[in-house]
Design an enzyme around this catalytic site. Structure first.
Site, PDB file in Angstrom:
ATOM      1  N   GLU A  86     -10.260   3.940   3.692  1.00  0.00           N
ATOM      2  CA  GLU A  86      -9.415   4.738   2.809  1.00  0.00           C
ATOM      3  C   GLU A  86      -9.843   4.453   1.381  1.00  0.00           C
ATOM      4  O   GLU A  86      -9.854   3.298   0.943  1.00  0.00           O
ATOM      5  CB  GLU A  86      -7.926   4.408   3.014  1.00  0.00           C
ATOM      6  CG  GLU A  86      -7.402   4.909   4.354  1.00  0.00           C
ATOM      7  CD  GLU A  86      -5.884   4.822   4.504  1.00  0.00           C
ATOM      8  OE1 GLU A  86      -5.245   4.055   3.753  1.00  0.00           O
ATOM      9  OE2 GLU A  86      -5.346   5.538   5.382  1.00  0.00           O
ATOM     10  N   THR A 114      -8.801  -5.723   3.744  1.00  0.00           N
ATOM     11  CA  THR A 114      -8.718  -4.811   2.607  1.00  0.00           C
ATOM     12  C   THR A 114      -9.740  -5.324   1.597  1.00  0.00           C
ATOM     13  O   THR A 114      -9.692  -6.496   1.226  1.00  0.00           O
ATOM     14  CB  THR A 114      -7.314  -4.840   1.966  1.00  0.00           C
ATOM     15  OG1 THR A 114      -6.338  -4.544   2.967  1.00  0.00           O
ATOM     16  CG2 THR A 114      -7.192  -3.830   0.836  1.00  0.00           C
ATOM     17  N   LYS A 158      -3.793  -2.021   9.772  1.00  0.00           N
ATOM     18  CA  LYS A 158      -4.201  -2.161   8.371  1.00  0.00           C
ATOM     19  C   LYS A 158      -4.295  -3.626   7.965  1.00  0.00           C
ATOM     20  O   LYS A 158      -4.615  -3.916   6.823  1.00  0.00           O
ATOM     21  CB  LYS A 158      -3.164  -1.485   7.472  1.00  0.00           C
ATOM     22  CG  LYS A 158      -2.823  -0.068   7.856  1.00  0.00           C
ATOM     23  CD  LYS A 158      -3.710   0.900   7.150  1.00  0.00           C
ATOM     24  CE  LYS A 158      -3.183   2.317   7.259  1.00  0.00           C
ATOM     25  NZ  LYS A 158      -3.933   3.195   6.363  1.00  0.00           N
ATOM     26  N   GLU A 164      -9.229   4.102  -2.254  1.00  0.00           N
ATOM     27  CA  GLU A 164      -8.031   3.872  -3.067  1.00  0.00           C
ATOM     28  C   GLU A 164      -8.400   3.117  -4.343  1.00  0.00           C
ATOM     29  O   GLU A 164      -9.482   2.543  -4.457  1.00  0.00           O
ATOM     30  CB  GLU A 164      -7.003   3.019  -2.288  1.00  0.00           C
ATOM     31  CG  GLU A 164      -6.605   3.625  -0.951  1.00  0.00           C
ATOM     32  CD  GLU A 164      -5.348   2.998  -0.345  1.00  0.00           C
ATOM     33  OE1 GLU A 164      -4.564   2.354  -1.073  1.00  0.00           O
ATOM     34  OE2 GLU A 164      -5.158   3.176   0.878  1.00  0.00           O
ATOM     35  N   GLN A 182      -3.278   2.409  14.891  1.00  0.00           N
ATOM     36  CA  GLN A 182      -2.215   2.957  14.044  1.00  0.00           C
ATOM     37  C   GLN A 182      -1.383   4.010  14.789  1.00  0.00           C
ATOM     38  O   GLN A 182      -0.157   4.011  14.748  1.00  0.00           O
ATOM     39  CB  GLN A 182      -2.846   3.584  12.801  1.00  0.00           C
ATOM     40  CG  GLN A 182      -1.850   4.120  11.771  1.00  0.00           C
ATOM     41  CD  GLN A 182      -2.558   4.670  10.518  1.00  0.00           C
ATOM     42  OE1 GLN A 182      -3.778   4.574  10.393  1.00  0.00           O
ATOM     43  NE2 GLN A 182      -1.792   5.234   9.603  1.00  0.00           N
ATOM     44  N   ASP A 221      -8.956   0.383   1.860  1.00  0.00           N
ATOM     45  CA  ASP A 221      -7.910   0.006   2.814  1.00  0.00           C
ATOM     46  C   ASP A 221      -8.388   0.376   4.215  1.00  0.00           C
ATOM     47  O   ASP A 221      -8.015   1.405   4.771  1.00  0.00           O
ATOM     48  CB  ASP A 221      -6.616   0.750   2.443  1.00  0.00           C
ATOM     49  CG  ASP A 221      -5.473   0.422   3.382  1.00  0.00           C
ATOM     50  OD1 ASP A 221      -5.440  -0.712   3.883  1.00  0.00           O
ATOM     51  OD2 ASP A 221      -4.621   1.298   3.614  1.00  0.00           O
ATOM     52  N   ASP A 246       0.839  -1.190   0.000  1.00  0.00           N
ATOM     53  CA  ASP A 246       0.000   0.000   0.000  1.00  0.00           C
ATOM     54  C   ASP A 246       0.880   1.248   0.000  1.00  0.00           C
ATOM     55  O   ASP A 246       1.862   1.316   0.728  1.00  0.00           O
ATOM     56  CB  ASP A 246      -0.903  -0.009   1.237  1.00  0.00           C
ATOM     57  CG  ASP A 246      -2.005   1.038   1.119  1.00  0.00           C
ATOM     58  OD1 ASP A 246      -2.553   1.210   0.008  1.00  0.00           O
ATOM     59  OD2 ASP A 246      -2.320   1.691   2.133  1.00  0.00           O
ATOM     60  N   GLU A 289      -9.765  12.502   7.630  1.00  0.00           N
ATOM     61  CA  GLU A 289      -9.699  13.851   7.056  1.00  0.00           C
ATOM     62  C   GLU A 289     -11.071  14.530   7.064  1.00  0.00           C
ATOM     63  O   GLU A 289     -11.175  15.714   7.363  1.00  0.00           O
ATOM     64  CB  GLU A 289      -9.197  13.769   5.607  1.00  0.00           C
ATOM     65  CG  GLU A 289      -7.765  13.312   5.467  1.00  0.00           C
ATOM     66  CD  GLU A 289      -7.467  12.878   4.041  1.00  0.00           C
ATOM     67  OE1 GLU A 289      -7.738  11.702   3.711  1.00  0.00           O
ATOM     68  OE2 GLU A 289      -6.988  13.703   3.254  1.00  0.00           O
ATOM     69  N   ARG A 331      -7.511   3.753  13.220  1.00  0.00           N
ATOM     70  CA  ARG A 331      -6.651   4.915  13.483  1.00  0.00           C
ATOM     71  C   ARG A 331      -6.036   4.917  14.870  1.00  0.00           C
ATOM     72  O   ARG A 331      -4.912   5.390  15.058  1.00  0.00           O
ATOM     73  CB  ARG A 331      -7.461   6.211  13.285  1.00  0.00           C
ATOM     74  CG  ARG A 331      -8.009   6.396  11.902  1.00  0.00           C
ATOM     75  CD  ARG A 331      -6.921   6.443  10.862  1.00  0.00           C
ATOM     76  NE  ARG A 331      -7.485   6.607   9.517  1.00  0.00           N
ATOM     77  CZ  ARG A 331      -6.793   6.415   8.399  1.00  0.00           C
ATOM     78  NH1 ARG A 331      -5.526   6.044   8.442  1.00  0.00           N
ATOM     79  NH2 ARG A 331      -7.362   6.580   7.231  1.00  0.00           N
ATOM     80  N   TYR A 390       2.585   2.912  15.076  1.00  0.00           N
ATOM     81  CA  TYR A 390       3.270   3.176  13.799  1.00  0.00           C
ATOM     82  C   TYR A 390       4.715   3.659  13.926  1.00  0.00           C
ATOM     83  O   TYR A 390       5.449   3.643  12.950  1.00  0.00           O
ATOM     84  CB  TYR A 390       2.446   4.133  12.930  1.00  0.00           C
ATOM     85  CG  TYR A 390       2.698   5.618  13.112  1.00  0.00           C
ATOM     86  CD1 TYR A 390       3.407   6.340  12.138  1.00  0.00           C
ATOM     87  CD2 TYR A 390       2.214   6.295  14.216  1.00  0.00           C
ATOM     88  CE1 TYR A 390       3.615   7.699  12.281  1.00  0.00           C
ATOM     89  CE2 TYR A 390       2.421   7.652  14.371  1.00  0.00           C
ATOM     90  CZ  TYR A 390       3.127   8.352  13.403  1.00  0.00           C
ATOM     91  OH  TYR A 390       3.326   9.684  13.556  1.00  0.00           O
ATOM     92  N   HIS A 427      -3.739  14.128   0.603  1.00  0.00           N
ATOM     93  CA  HIS A 427      -3.958  13.253   1.760  1.00  0.00           C
ATOM     94  C   HIS A 427      -2.772  13.323   2.713  1.00  0.00           C
ATOM     95  O   HIS A 427      -2.941  13.499   3.927  1.00  0.00           O
ATOM     96  CB  HIS A 427      -4.187  11.812   1.295  1.00  0.00           C
ATOM     97  CG  HIS A 427      -4.209  10.805   2.411  1.00  0.00           C
ATOM     98  ND1 HIS A 427      -5.250  10.722   3.316  1.00  0.00           N
ATOM     99  CD2 HIS A 427      -3.315   9.855   2.789  1.00  0.00           C
ATOM    100  CE1 HIS A 427      -4.996   9.748   4.187  1.00  0.00           C
ATOM    101  NE2 HIS A 427      -3.823   9.211   3.896  1.00  0.00           N
TER     102      HIS A 427
END
Ligand code: MN
Length: 423
Positions: A206, A264, A260, A208, A247, A240, A133, A371, A244, A251, A140
């Protein structure tokens, strides 16, 4: 013979002008029907699936390898290479044309080979070899950077020099319609002193596109722009799913892991690179100019419209929460593939490359709830007095995507997923 992308082509199979699947598209998928036969390869045309295995058995479609369409994935067909992909698409187009009696006037073959979409169950179309990914939308990456690091450090210093990515999990790539269980993981909100383990509270999507790699590249070898382009078989819509809160805690310093890895989702129809050819456009200007191995001469972006609908359990229909376009991506799928192989990394048939969240420059073009709700601080309002910052149990998300031609559209259908509670 006219080119299969010719806008004037018509099929004897009725196709609504608003359909995603006119004769100019012919996307590949894997389906099973009520006939009890095992999953096999088909092509979407209007409201029907054309059974390629039946055509192959009847001697109407010869790719030099009998049985290539009989199995439950497109990998054996992809292995045959771009010349065969193109020749096969031209032959399918010919068989479906309104002025060709071959299939049109053969009632028995039509009955066997044209399955109404309502009777078809669609399966994951490829055996996913690897899933990578990327993070290639400047809008973004800037939005996320502003939220987490402030305006002055929004883009990391490497971002404008290469497509940033991570290796994801192929094992949990699922087809549209598969329910998604809310993941569990380690959570540590900034206010907590120690982490705890439990259901994700900030579940996100997400928006994508996924590029499907249809050819191998040998370990140790780099790819040119032209080689990488030829290796891409087609594209799917891709969600995806992202946790959050998991993450945010995990991360540092190696990037996303469990946040993640739980699911998917991809759309069941792979729209071929060739069908998207008329919709190619140049991406945004790249400044600074990329290093020589990443420079591209061709327009490798696509003018491909995208939207996202959200439906809570108590809503009758979904509400659009985002509308954007694939053309905004800063790094193209071709550049991503070139970069992926640049160290000597071997690419495989069935590799899936996620584009990265596709956000546009406007507020209503943001491709994730992170977002859209600005990290949970600006809830969105849905009909029936429903508010959302992140996804609740039983929420359903659907993406649509299409390229608008003159009087027809080359579309991707849908990728849908509904959240079920954590165990
Ligand atoms: Mn992503």
């Amino acid at each position: 013979m006219p080119h299969p992308n010719d806008p004037s082509l018509r099929s004897f199979v009725p196709v609504d002008p608003a359909s995603d699947f006119p004769i100019q598209n012919l996307p590949y998928g894997v389906f099973s029907a009520k006939d009890g036969l095992t999953p096999r390869v088909g092509v979407a045309i209007g409201d029907h699936v054309l059974d390629l295995w039946k055509l192959e058995q009847d001697g109407r479609l010869d790719v030099g390898d009998l049985g290539v369409f009989a199995g439950p994935t497109l990998n054996p067909f992809m292995a045959l290479g771009p010349k065969l992909w193109s020749r096969t698409r031209a032959r399918i187009s010919e068989l479906l044309r309104h002025d060709n009696p071959e299939l049109r006037d053969n009632a028995e073959l039509r009955r066997l080979a044209l399955v109404p979409m309502t009777q078809a169950k669609l399966h994951l179309p490829i055996a996913v070899a690897g899933y990578t990914d990327f993070y290639s939308s400047k809008e973004h990456a800037t939005n996320v950077g502003v939220m987490f690091r402030g305006k002055d450090n929004a883009l990391q210093p490497n971002w404008l020099h290469m497509p940033i990515g991570y290796n994801g999990r192929a094992s949990t790539v699922v087809v549209s319609g598969t329910k998604v269980r809310r993941p569990r993981g380690q959570l540590k909100p900034p206010s907590a002193e120690l982490p705890s383990f439990g259901p994700c509270k900030r579940l996100d999507f997400e928006l994508e596109m996924g590029a499907v790699v249809g050819q191998r590249s040998p370990m140790g070898e780099m790819l040119t722009e032209a080689q990488a382009e030829q290796m891409i078989f087609g594209f799917v819509l891709l969600n995806d799913w992202s946790a959050r809160d998991i993450q945010q805690w995990e991360y540092v310093p190696l990037g996303p892991f469990q946040a993640k890895a739980f699911a998917t989702s991809i759309s069941p129809w792979i729209v071929t690179r060739e069908a998207l050819e008329p919709f190619r456009v140049h991406g945004p200007e790249q400044d600074p100019v990329p290093l020589p191995y990443l420079r591209q001469m061709q327009p490798n972006n696509y003018d491909l419209q995208l939207d996202v609908g959200l439906r809570a359990a108590q809503m009758k229909q979904s509400t659009r929460i985002c509308r954007t376009n694939f053309k905004y991506m800063y790094w193209s799928s071709v550049q991503q593939l070139v970069h992926h192989a640049s160290s000597g990394c071997a690419m495989n048939i069935g590799d899936l490359l996620g584009s990265g969240t596709i956000s546009g420059p406007e507020k209503d073009q943001r491709g994730s709830l992170l977002e859209i709700s600005w990290n949970g601080t600006e809830p969105i309002e849905l009909p029936g007095d429903i508010k959302r910052t992140f996804l609740e149990d039983d929420d359903s998300l659907s993406f649509h995507g299409w390229c608008q031609g003159d009087g027809y559209r080359v579309g991707f259908g849908e990728v849908e997923g509904t959240i079920v509670p954590a165990e």
